[in-house]
Motif scaffolding. Sequence first.
Motif, PDB file in Angstrom:
ATOM      1  N   SER A  69       1.539  -4.919   2.026  1.00  0.00           N
ATOM      2  CA  SER A  69       0.981  -3.680   2.590  1.00  0.00           C
ATOM      3  C   SER A  69       0.520  -2.734   1.490  1.00  0.00           C
ATOM      4  N   GLU A  70       1.231  -2.682   0.358  1.00  0.00           N
ATOM      5  CA  GLU A  70       0.800  -1.833  -0.764  1.00  0.00           C
ATOM      6  C   GLU A  70      -0.566  -2.278  -1.285  1.00  0.00           C
ATOM      7  N   ALA A  71      -0.756  -3.601  -1.367  1.00  0.00           N
ATOM      8  CA  ALA A  71      -2.037  -4.115  -1.851  1.00  0.00           C
ATOM      9  C   ALA A  71      -3.165  -3.773  -0.887  1.00  0.00           C
ATOM     10  N   VAL A  72      -2.917  -3.933   0.409  1.00  0.00           N
ATOM     11  CA  VAL A  72      -3.942  -3.610   1.405  1.00  0.00           C
ATOM     12  C   VAL A  72      -4.239  -2.111   1.393  1.00  0.00           C
ATOM     13  N   TYR A  73      -3.201  -1.303   1.242  1.00  0.00           N
ATOM     14  CA  TYR A  73      -3.385   0.155   1.162  1.00  0.00           C
ATOM     15  C   TYR A  73      -4.339   0.509   0.025  1.00  0.00           C
ATOM     16  N   ASP A  74      -4.083  -0.037  -1.162  1.00  0.00           N
ATOM     17  CA  ASP A  74      -4.913   0.283  -2.319  1.00  0.00           C
ATOM     18  C   ASP A  74      -6.356  -0.170  -2.120  1.00  0.00           C
ATOM     19  N   GLN A  75      -6.557  -1.376  -1.550  1.00  0.00           N
ATOM     20  CA  GLN A  75      -7.907  -1.886  -1.352  1.00  0.00           C
ATOM     21  C   GLN A  75      -8.647  -1.100  -0.278  1.00  0.00           C
ATOM     22  N   SER A  76      -7.958  -0.734   0.790  1.00  0.00           N
ATOM     23  CA  SER A  76      -8.585   0.055   1.849  1.00  0.00           C
ATOM     24  C   SER A  76      -8.959   1.442   1.343  1.00  0.00           C
TER      25      SER A  76
END
Length: 512
Positions: A69-76
Amino acid sequence: MSDDIPITISIPGGPSVETTLGRIKAAGDAAAKGLLPAARADASNLAATIDRARSLFSEGDYQNALWLSEAVYDQSKAAASYAKRMKLSDELIGKARRMQGDALLIETRAKMALADQFDEAQKAGVVAVPGRPKKVSDENLFRLEDVGLSKGQVHEARKLRDAETNEPGLVERAIAARIQAGLEPSRANLRAAVGTASASKEDRGDNFYQTPIEATRTLLAYESFSDTIWEPSCGLGAISRILEAAGYEVIISDLVDRGTVTQHGELQTNGDFLTSKPDEAGKVADIVTNPPYGEVLNDYVAHALRVHRPRKMALLLNLNFLCGFDDDDRNFAMDEEPPARVYVFKRRLPMMHREGWDGKKASSRMNTAWFVWELQEDGTYGDTTIIKRVDWKDFEEAEALLPGVGGNIGEIHFDEFKRDTPRKTLDERISENEAQALIWCADQADFDAVDLRRAIGVRPSTADGLIHWMLEKRLADPAGDGRFKISEQGWLALRATAGVLVASDAARRVAV
Protein backbone atom coordinates in the motif's frame (compact mmCIF):
# COMPACT_ATOMS: atom_id res chain seq x y z
CA MET A 1 8.23 15.59 -19.06
CA SER A 2 8.04 12.56 -21.32
CA ASP A 3 5.12 10.15 -21.19
CA ASP A 4 7.68 7.34 -21.57
CA ILE A 5 9.07 7.82 -18.08
CA PRO A 6 8.81 4.37 -16.44
CA ILE A 7 7.12 3.75 -13.10
CA THR A 8 8.06 0.61 -11.20
CA ILE A 9 6.60 -0.64 -7.94
CA SER A 10 9.00 -3.05 -6.29
CA ILE A 11 7.97 -4.83 -3.11
CA PRO A 12 10.61 -6.71 -1.09
CA GLY A 13 9.69 -10.36 -1.34
CA GLY A 14 6.65 -9.53 -3.44
CA PRO A 15 5.56 -8.67 -6.98
CA SER A 16 6.76 -5.79 -9.15
CA VAL A 17 4.42 -3.67 -11.26
CA GLU A 18 5.74 -1.66 -14.21
CA THR A 19 4.01 1.07 -16.19
CA THR A 20 4.60 4.58 -17.59
CA LEU A 21 3.04 7.97 -17.02
CA GLY A 22 1.80 7.84 -20.59
CA ARG A 23 -0.19 4.70 -19.89
CA ILE A 24 -1.79 6.28 -16.85
CA LYS A 25 -2.72 9.33 -18.94
CA ALA A 26 -4.12 7.19 -21.77
CA ALA A 27 -6.10 5.04 -19.38
CA GLY A 28 -7.61 8.05 -17.66
CA ASP A 29 -8.59 9.64 -20.97
CA ALA A 30 -10.13 6.38 -22.12
CA ALA A 31 -12.08 6.01 -18.91
CA ALA A 32 -13.37 9.56 -19.22
CA LYS A 33 -14.68 8.74 -22.71
CA GLY A 34 -16.32 5.52 -21.51
CA LEU A 35 -14.02 3.29 -23.57
CA LEU A 36 -13.03 1.20 -20.56
CA PRO A 37 -15.02 -0.13 -17.61
CA ALA A 38 -14.25 1.84 -14.47
CA ALA A 39 -12.69 -1.18 -12.77
CA ARG A 40 -10.27 -1.72 -15.67
CA ALA A 41 -9.43 1.87 -16.47
CA ASP A 42 -6.07 1.72 -14.71
CA ALA A 43 -3.52 0.48 -17.24
CA SER A 44 -0.79 0.67 -14.60
CA ASN A 45 -2.42 -2.17 -12.61
CA LEU A 46 -2.35 0.03 -9.52
CA ALA A 47 -5.98 -0.83 -8.85
CA ALA A 48 -5.14 -4.53 -8.99
CA THR A 49 -2.22 -3.92 -6.66
CA ILE A 50 -4.52 -2.16 -4.20
CA ASP A 51 -6.85 -5.18 -4.32
CA ARG A 52 -3.87 -7.41 -3.56
CA ALA A 53 -2.89 -5.23 -0.58
CA ARG A 54 -6.46 -5.36 0.66
CA SER A 55 -6.45 -9.15 0.43
CA LEU A 56 -3.15 -9.39 2.28
CA PHE A 57 -4.58 -7.23 5.06
CA SER A 58 -7.69 -9.42 5.29
CA GLU A 59 -5.44 -12.48 5.57
CA GLY A 60 -3.55 -10.90 8.46
CA ASP A 61 -0.35 -10.30 6.48
CA TYR A 62 -0.08 -6.72 7.72
CA GLN A 63 3.59 -6.35 6.90
CA ASN A 64 3.24 -7.05 3.16
CA ALA A 65 -0.05 -5.16 3.04
CA LEU A 66 1.80 -2.15 4.45
CA TRP A 67 4.68 -2.35 1.99
CA LEU A 68 2.38 -2.80 -0.98
CA SER A 69 0.00 0.00 0.00
CA GLU A 70 2.91 2.40 0.68
CA ALA A 71 4.23 1.77 -2.83
CA VAL A 72 0.81 2.34 -4.42
CA TYR A 73 0.35 5.50 -2.33
CA ASP A 74 3.63 6.96 -3.59
CA GLN A 75 2.91 6.07 -7.24
CA SER A 76 -0.65 7.42 -7.11
CA LYS A 77 0.57 10.62 -5.49
CA ALA A 78 3.18 11.03 -8.22
CA ALA A 79 0.59 10.40 -10.94
CA ALA A 80 -1.83 12.97 -9.45
CA SER A 81 0.95 15.54 -9.08
CA TYR A 82 2.02 15.00 -12.68
CA ALA A 83 -1.56 15.29 -13.93
CA LYS A 84 -2.00 18.58 -12.07
CA ARG A 85 1.24 20.06 -13.41
CA MET A 86 0.38 19.04 -16.96
CA LYS A 87 -3.19 20.34 -16.53
CA LEU A 88 -4.68 16.98 -17.53
CA SER A 89 -8.35 16.09 -17.09
CA ASP A 90 -10.05 16.33 -13.70
CA GLU A 91 -11.14 12.72 -14.24
CA LEU A 92 -7.54 11.53 -14.37
CA ILE A 93 -6.54 13.59 -11.32
CA GLY A 94 -9.56 12.31 -9.42
CA LYS A 95 -8.77 8.71 -10.35
CA ALA A 96 -5.20 9.01 -9.06
CA ARG A 97 -6.42 10.59 -5.84
CA ARG A 98 -8.99 7.85 -5.27
CA MET A 99 -6.26 5.22 -5.66
CA GLN A 100 -4.08 7.24 -3.29
CA GLY A 101 -6.93 7.35 -0.78
CA ASP A 102 -7.53 3.59 -1.04
CA ALA A 103 -3.83 2.95 -0.51
CA LEU A 104 -3.70 5.36 2.44
CA LEU A 105 -6.63 3.62 4.13
CA ILE A 106 -4.99 0.19 3.83
CA GLU A 107 -1.62 1.57 4.88
CA THR A 108 -3.14 3.23 7.96
CA ARG A 109 -5.05 0.13 9.00
CA ALA A 110 -1.94 -2.00 8.54
CA LYS A 111 0.10 0.34 10.72
CA MET A 112 -2.57 0.27 13.41
CA ALA A 113 -2.64 -3.53 13.31
CA LEU A 114 1.15 -3.73 13.54
CA ALA A 115 1.07 -1.29 16.46
CA ASP A 116 -1.39 -3.65 18.18
CA GLN A 117 1.01 -6.53 17.60
CA PHE A 118 3.88 -4.48 18.99
CA ASP A 119 1.91 -3.59 22.12
CA GLU A 120 0.97 -7.24 22.64
CA ALA A 121 4.61 -8.24 22.21
CA GLN A 122 5.64 -5.65 24.78
CA LYS A 123 3.17 -7.06 27.29
CA ALA A 124 4.51 -10.54 26.60
CA GLY A 125 8.09 -9.34 27.06
CA VAL A 126 9.25 -10.40 23.60
CA VAL A 127 10.18 -6.99 22.18
CA ALA A 128 13.87 -6.58 21.35
CA VAL A 129 15.34 -3.96 23.70
CA PRO A 130 18.91 -2.72 23.04
CA GLY A 131 21.38 -3.04 25.86
CA ARG A 132 19.47 -5.56 27.95
CA PRO A 133 20.28 -9.25 28.54
CA LYS A 134 18.30 -11.46 26.19
CA LYS A 135 15.61 -13.49 27.91
CA VAL A 136 13.91 -14.60 24.68
CA SER A 137 15.41 -16.51 21.77
CA ASP A 138 16.08 -14.51 18.61
CA GLU A 139 13.41 -16.29 16.61
CA ASN A 140 10.72 -15.17 19.07
CA LEU A 141 11.84 -11.55 19.34
CA PHE A 142 9.64 -8.81 17.89
CA ARG A 143 11.72 -6.16 16.10
CA LEU A 144 10.34 -2.97 14.63
CA GLU A 145 12.78 -3.07 11.73
CA ASP A 146 11.38 -6.48 10.77
CA VAL A 147 7.97 -4.95 10.04
CA GLY A 148 9.19 -1.69 8.57
CA LEU A 149 8.07 0.66 11.34
CA SER A 150 10.04 3.19 13.35
CA LYS A 151 9.29 4.12 16.95
CA GLY A 152 7.78 7.36 15.73
CA GLN A 153 5.47 5.51 13.34
CA VAL A 154 4.34 3.19 16.11
CA HIS A 155 3.55 6.19 18.28
CA GLU A 156 1.60 7.79 15.42
CA ALA A 157 -0.23 4.53 14.68
CA ARG A 158 -1.29 4.26 18.32
CA LYS A 159 -2.82 7.72 18.20
CA LEU A 160 -4.66 6.89 14.98
CA ARG A 161 -5.85 3.65 16.53
CA ASP A 162 -7.09 5.40 19.66
CA ALA A 163 -8.93 8.01 17.58
CA GLU A 164 -10.52 5.27 15.48
CA THR A 165 -11.53 3.35 18.63
CA ASN A 166 -13.22 6.44 20.07
CA GLU A 167 -14.98 7.20 16.79
CA PRO A 168 -15.22 4.13 14.53
CA GLY A 169 -14.83 4.89 10.82
CA LEU A 170 -13.11 8.23 11.48
CA VAL A 171 -10.08 7.50 9.28
CA GLU A 172 -12.14 6.34 6.30
CA ARG A 173 -14.49 9.33 6.57
CA ALA A 174 -11.56 11.77 6.79
CA ILE A 175 -10.02 10.32 3.60
CA ALA A 176 -13.39 10.29 1.79
CA ALA A 177 -14.03 13.92 2.74
CA ARG A 178 -10.74 15.00 1.18
CA ILE A 179 -11.49 13.18 -2.07
CA GLN A 180 -15.04 14.50 -2.23
CA ALA A 181 -13.72 18.03 -1.79
CA GLY A 182 -11.31 17.51 -4.71
CA LEU A 183 -8.26 17.56 -2.45
CA GLU A 184 -5.32 15.22 -2.04
CA PRO A 185 -5.82 12.51 0.63
CA SER A 186 -2.30 12.77 2.04
CA ARG A 187 -0.77 11.25 5.15
CA ALA A 188 -0.14 14.68 6.63
CA ASN A 189 -3.72 15.82 6.21
CA LEU A 190 -5.06 12.56 7.61
CA ARG A 191 -3.06 13.14 10.78
CA ALA A 192 -4.31 16.71 10.95
CA ALA A 193 -7.94 15.76 10.28
CA VAL A 194 -7.91 13.01 12.88
CA GLY A 195 -6.07 15.23 15.34
CA THR A 196 -2.82 13.27 15.71
CA ALA A 197 -0.42 15.70 14.05
CA SER A 198 2.81 15.95 16.04
CA ALA A 199 1.01 16.00 19.38
CA SER A 200 -2.43 15.21 20.73
CA LYS A 201 -5.36 17.56 20.34
CA GLU A 202 -5.22 18.22 24.07
CA ASP A 203 -1.58 19.28 23.78
CA ARG A 204 -1.81 21.29 20.56
CA GLY A 205 -5.24 22.81 21.07
CA ASP A 206 -6.02 22.13 17.39
CA ASN A 207 -3.20 24.50 16.36
CA PHE A 208 -5.05 27.27 18.20
CA TYR A 209 -2.90 30.28 19.04
CA GLN A 210 -4.59 33.56 19.94
CA THR A 211 -3.63 36.47 17.68
CA PRO A 212 -2.12 39.55 19.36
CA ILE A 213 -4.32 42.65 19.18
CA GLU A 214 -1.40 44.61 17.72
CA ALA A 215 -1.33 42.42 14.61
CA THR A 216 -4.96 43.09 13.64
CA ARG A 217 -4.72 46.81 14.39
CA THR A 218 -1.72 47.08 12.08
CA LEU A 219 -3.61 45.33 9.28
CA LEU A 220 -6.67 47.57 9.62
CA ALA A 221 -4.49 50.68 9.57
CA TYR A 222 -3.29 49.64 6.11
CA GLU A 223 -6.22 47.75 4.58
CA SER A 224 -9.97 48.30 4.22
CA PHE A 225 -12.29 45.37 3.54
CA SER A 226 -15.92 44.86 2.54
CA ASP A 227 -18.49 45.59 5.24
CA THR A 228 -18.79 41.88 6.09
CA ILE A 229 -15.77 39.70 6.87
CA TRP A 230 -15.59 35.95 7.41
CA GLU A 231 -13.25 34.73 10.14
CA PRO A 232 -13.10 30.95 9.48
CA SER A 233 -10.64 30.12 12.29
CA CYS A 234 -12.12 32.40 14.91
CA GLY A 235 -10.83 30.70 18.05
CA LEU A 236 -11.98 32.78 21.00
CA GLY A 237 -12.49 35.90 18.88
CA ALA A 238 -9.09 37.59 19.15
CA ILE A 239 -9.36 38.89 15.55
CA SER A 240 -13.15 39.17 15.23
CA ARG A 241 -13.44 41.44 18.28
CA ILE A 242 -10.99 43.93 16.76
CA LEU A 243 -12.79 43.77 13.40
CA GLU A 244 -16.14 44.44 15.08
CA ALA A 245 -14.70 47.34 17.05
CA ALA A 246 -13.58 48.84 13.73
CA GLY A 247 -17.16 48.69 12.39
CA TYR A 248 -17.18 45.39 10.48
CA GLU A 249 -19.88 42.73 10.55
CA VAL A 250 -18.11 39.42 11.17
CA ILE A 251 -19.14 35.85 10.37
CA ILE A 252 -17.29 33.44 12.66
CA SER A 253 -16.61 29.73 12.37
CA ASP A 254 -13.99 27.22 13.47
CA LEU A 255 -13.11 23.56 13.39
CA VAL A 256 -13.68 23.40 17.16
CA ASP A 257 -16.72 24.67 19.06
CA ARG A 258 -15.41 27.08 21.67
CA GLY A 259 -18.72 28.85 22.17
CA THR A 260 -17.45 32.07 20.61
CA VAL A 261 -20.14 34.62 19.77
CA THR A 262 -20.32 37.81 17.73
CA GLN A 263 -21.19 41.22 19.14
CA HIS A 264 -24.82 40.40 18.27
CA GLY A 265 -24.74 37.18 20.28
CA GLU A 266 -24.63 34.91 17.22
CA LEU A 267 -22.86 31.65 18.00
CA GLN A 268 -19.99 30.49 15.85
CA THR A 269 -20.59 27.66 13.39
CA ASN A 270 -18.44 24.54 13.37
CA GLY A 271 -16.79 22.79 10.45
CA ASP A 272 -13.56 21.97 8.68
CA PHE A 273 -12.58 24.88 6.45
CA LEU A 274 -10.87 22.44 4.09
CA THR A 275 -14.25 20.93 3.17
CA SER A 276 -16.18 24.22 3.08
CA LYS A 277 -17.80 25.61 -0.07
CA PRO A 278 -19.41 28.94 -1.06
CA ASP A 279 -23.16 29.23 -0.66
CA GLU A 280 -25.48 28.41 -3.55
CA ALA A 281 -25.42 32.01 -4.75
CA GLY A 282 -21.63 31.88 -4.85
CA LYS A 283 -21.28 34.81 -2.48
CA VAL A 284 -18.06 34.92 -0.50
CA ALA A 285 -17.22 37.46 2.16
CA ASP A 286 -13.75 38.89 2.50
CA ILE A 287 -11.60 36.63 4.70
CA VAL A 288 -9.36 37.72 7.56
CA THR A 289 -7.85 35.07 9.83
CA ASN A 290 -4.83 33.56 11.50
CA PRO A 291 -5.05 30.06 9.98
CA PRO A 292 -3.80 26.86 11.63
CA TYR A 293 -0.12 26.33 10.92
CA GLY A 294 1.63 23.02 10.46
CA GLU A 295 0.68 20.35 7.98
CA VAL A 296 -2.70 21.80 6.96
CA LEU A 297 -1.55 25.34 6.21
CA ASN A 298 -0.72 24.97 2.52
CA ASP A 299 -4.02 23.22 1.83
CA TYR A 300 -5.88 25.86 3.85
CA VAL A 301 -4.55 28.77 1.80
CA ALA A 302 -4.94 26.98 -1.54
CA HIS A 303 -8.50 25.90 -0.68
CA ALA A 304 -9.47 29.50 0.04
CA LEU A 305 -8.06 30.68 -3.29
CA ARG A 306 -9.31 27.78 -5.41
CA VAL A 307 -12.76 27.19 -3.93
CA HIS A 308 -13.91 30.41 -2.30
CA ARG A 309 -11.91 33.00 -4.27
CA PRO A 310 -12.69 35.90 -1.92
CA ARG A 311 -12.52 39.43 -3.28
CA LYS A 312 -9.96 40.11 -0.59
CA MET A 313 -8.22 37.89 1.95
CA ALA A 314 -5.67 38.63 4.67
CA LEU A 315 -3.85 35.79 6.43
CA LEU A 316 -1.36 36.14 9.27
CA LEU A 317 1.42 33.73 8.30
CA ASN A 318 4.95 32.77 9.14
CA LEU A 319 7.29 34.81 6.93
CA ASN A 320 8.68 31.49 5.66
CA PHE A 321 5.49 31.14 3.60
CA LEU A 322 7.31 33.27 1.03
CA CYS A 323 9.69 30.35 0.49
CA GLY A 324 9.35 26.71 -0.51
CA PHE A 325 9.08 24.92 -3.83
CA ASP A 326 8.14 21.31 -3.09
CA ASP A 327 4.44 21.72 -2.30
CA ASP A 328 1.94 22.24 -5.12
CA ASP A 329 -0.48 24.15 -2.90
CA ARG A 330 2.23 26.53 -1.66
CA ASN A 331 3.38 27.12 -5.24
CA PHE A 332 -0.21 27.77 -6.32
CA ALA A 333 -0.78 30.32 -3.55
CA MET A 334 2.51 32.15 -4.08
CA ASP A 335 3.19 31.78 -7.82
CA GLU A 336 -0.06 31.19 -9.71
CA GLU A 337 -2.31 33.36 -7.51
CA PRO A 338 0.16 35.46 -5.49
CA PRO A 339 -0.75 37.93 -2.74
CA ALA A 340 -0.92 41.58 -3.74
CA ARG A 341 0.80 42.83 -0.61
CA VAL A 342 2.81 41.38 2.27
CA TYR A 343 3.20 43.45 5.44
CA VAL A 344 6.27 42.10 7.22
CA PHE A 345 6.55 42.77 10.94
CA LYS A 346 10.13 43.98 11.37
CA ARG A 347 9.60 43.72 15.12
CA ARG A 348 8.36 40.27 16.12
CA LEU A 349 4.81 40.15 17.42
CA PRO A 350 4.19 39.38 21.10
CA MET A 351 4.38 35.63 21.68
CA MET A 352 1.32 33.59 20.65
CA HIS A 353 1.08 30.77 23.21
CA ARG A 354 -1.21 27.86 22.47
CA GLU A 355 -4.56 27.45 24.19
CA GLY A 356 -4.27 26.32 27.80
CA TRP A 357 -0.51 26.96 27.99
CA ASP A 358 0.48 27.60 31.62
CA GLY A 359 4.23 27.17 31.28
CA LYS A 360 6.90 29.84 31.12
CA LYS A 361 5.99 32.73 28.85
CA ALA A 362 8.63 33.21 26.18
CA SER A 363 9.31 35.90 23.63
CA SER A 364 8.36 35.07 20.05
CA ARG A 365 10.93 33.39 17.81
CA MET A 366 8.76 33.58 14.71
CA ASN A 367 8.84 36.26 12.05
CA THR A 368 5.31 36.89 10.79
CA ALA A 369 3.55 38.92 8.12
CA TRP A 370 0.08 39.72 6.84
CA PHE A 371 -0.36 38.24 3.36
CA VAL A 372 -3.13 40.08 1.48
CA TRP A 373 -4.70 38.66 -1.68
CA GLU A 374 -6.99 40.88 -3.79
CA LEU A 375 -8.90 39.97 -6.94
CA GLN A 376 -8.09 42.04 -10.00
CA GLU A 377 -10.44 43.14 -12.77
CA ASP A 378 -9.39 40.19 -14.93
CA GLY A 379 -10.61 37.73 -12.29
CA THR A 380 -7.13 36.67 -11.14
CA TYR A 381 -5.10 37.67 -8.12
CA GLY A 382 -2.52 39.30 -10.36
CA ASP A 383 1.13 38.46 -10.81
CA THR A 384 2.90 40.94 -8.53
CA THR A 385 3.58 40.97 -4.79
CA ILE A 386 4.63 44.13 -2.98
CA ILE A 387 6.42 43.75 0.35
CA LYS A 388 6.40 46.45 3.01
CA ARG A 389 8.09 46.37 6.40
CA VAL A 390 5.97 47.63 9.30
CA ASP A 391 6.36 47.99 13.06
CA TRP A 392 3.31 47.00 15.09
CA LYS A 393 4.33 49.38 17.89
CA ASP A 394 3.44 52.26 15.59
CA PHE A 395 -0.16 51.01 15.40
CA GLU A 396 -1.05 50.07 18.98
CA GLU A 397 -3.51 52.97 19.10
CA ALA A 398 -3.95 53.53 15.36
CA GLU A 399 -7.31 54.30 13.79
CA ALA A 400 -8.60 51.71 11.34
CA LEU A 401 -9.49 52.57 7.76
CA LEU A 402 -13.23 52.81 7.18
CA PRO A 403 -15.02 49.52 6.40
CA GLY A 404 -16.48 49.09 2.94
CA VAL A 405 -14.06 51.50 1.30
CA GLY A 406 -11.79 48.77 0.00
CA GLY A 407 -8.24 49.24 -1.16
CA ASN A 408 -5.34 50.09 1.09
CA ILE A 409 -3.54 53.05 2.54
CA GLY A 410 -2.52 55.27 -0.34
CA GLU A 411 -3.27 52.55 -2.94
CA ILE A 412 0.29 51.28 -2.64
CA HIS A 413 2.28 50.85 -5.86
CA PHE A 414 5.96 50.24 -6.47
CA ASP A 415 6.71 53.86 -7.29
CA GLU A 416 4.89 55.02 -4.16
CA PHE A 417 6.89 52.88 -1.76
CA LYS A 418 9.18 54.97 0.39
CA ARG A 419 11.53 54.10 3.20
CA ASP A 420 10.72 55.26 6.71
CA THR A 421 13.65 57.69 6.36
CA PRO A 422 13.82 59.80 3.15
CA ARG A 423 16.30 58.58 0.54
CA LYS A 424 19.28 60.97 0.30
CA THR A 425 20.21 62.60 -2.99
CA LEU A 426 23.62 62.08 -4.58
CA ASP A 427 24.61 65.68 -3.77
CA GLU A 428 23.73 65.11 -0.11
CA ARG A 429 25.80 61.92 0.05
CA ILE A 430 28.77 63.69 -1.59
CA SER A 431 28.53 66.62 0.82
CA GLU A 432 28.47 64.31 3.85
CA ASN A 433 31.65 62.51 2.76
CA GLU A 434 33.78 65.38 1.43
CA ALA A 435 35.99 65.84 4.49
CA GLN A 436 36.49 62.08 5.05
CA ALA A 437 37.39 61.57 1.37
CA LEU A 438 39.86 64.44 1.34
CA ILE A 439 41.62 63.23 4.50
CA TRP A 440 41.96 59.67 3.18
CA CYS A 441 43.13 60.76 -0.29
CA ALA A 442 45.83 62.97 1.22
CA ASP A 443 47.43 59.92 2.78
CA GLN A 444 47.72 58.09 -0.59
CA ALA A 445 50.41 58.45 -3.26
CA ASP A 446 47.56 58.17 -5.78
CA PHE A 447 44.07 56.64 -5.89
CA ASP A 448 41.10 55.89 -8.09
CA ALA A 449 37.33 55.68 -7.53
CA VAL A 450 37.45 51.99 -6.53
CA ASP A 451 40.14 52.64 -3.91
CA LEU A 452 38.13 55.55 -2.50
CA ARG A 453 34.85 53.62 -2.44
CA ARG A 454 36.34 50.69 -0.56
CA ALA A 455 38.29 52.86 1.88
CA ILE A 456 35.45 55.06 3.13
CA GLY A 457 32.52 52.71 2.45
CA VAL A 458 30.38 54.61 -0.07
CA ARG A 459 28.49 53.65 -3.20
CA PRO A 460 30.25 53.75 -6.60
CA SER A 461 28.17 56.75 -7.67
CA THR A 462 29.21 58.62 -4.50
CA ALA A 463 32.90 57.80 -5.01
CA ASP A 464 32.72 59.02 -8.62
CA GLY A 465 30.95 62.17 -7.43
CA LEU A 466 33.59 62.85 -4.78
CA ILE A 467 36.41 62.60 -7.33
CA HIS A 468 34.47 64.88 -9.69
CA TRP A 469 34.04 67.36 -6.80
CA MET A 470 37.76 67.29 -5.99
CA LEU A 471 38.69 67.86 -9.65
CA GLU A 472 36.15 70.65 -10.01
CA LYS A 473 37.49 72.38 -6.86
CA ARG A 474 41.09 71.68 -7.97
CA LEU A 475 41.66 69.68 -4.80
CA ALA A 476 43.03 66.78 -6.89
CA ASP A 477 44.94 66.39 -10.13
CA PRO A 478 44.95 63.53 -12.65
CA ALA A 479 47.87 61.13 -12.16
CA GLY A 480 47.37 59.11 -15.34
CA ASP A 481 45.70 55.77 -16.07
CA GLY A 482 42.47 56.84 -14.34
CA ARG A 483 44.19 57.63 -11.09
CA PHE A 484 44.43 60.87 -9.13
CA LYS A 485 46.47 62.56 -6.41
CA ILE A 486 45.91 65.43 -4.00
CA SER A 487 46.90 68.85 -5.44
CA GLU A 488 48.63 71.69 -3.63
CA GLN A 489 45.26 73.40 -3.26
CA GLY A 490 43.93 70.17 -1.82
CA TRP A 491 46.62 70.22 0.85
CA LEU A 492 45.69 73.81 1.74
CA ALA A 493 42.04 72.83 1.98
CA LEU A 494 42.95 69.82 4.12
CA ARG A 495 44.93 71.96 6.57
CA ALA A 496 42.01 74.38 6.79
CA THR A 497 39.62 71.50 7.43
CA ALA A 498 41.92 70.11 10.12
CA GLY A 499 42.04 73.52 11.78
CA VAL A 500 38.25 73.67 11.90
CA LEU A 501 38.06 70.16 13.33
CA VAL A 502 40.65 70.94 16.01
CA ALA A 503 38.86 74.16 16.99
CA SER A 504 35.50 72.37 17.14
CA ASP A 505 36.94 69.60 19.32
CA ALA A 506 38.52 72.15 21.70
CA ALA A 507 35.22 74.01 22.03
CA ARG A 508 33.43 70.72 22.74
CA ARG A 509 35.90 69.80 25.49
CA VAL A 510 35.48 73.24 27.15
CA ALA A 511 31.71 72.86 27.07
CA VAL A 512 31.90 69.44 28.70
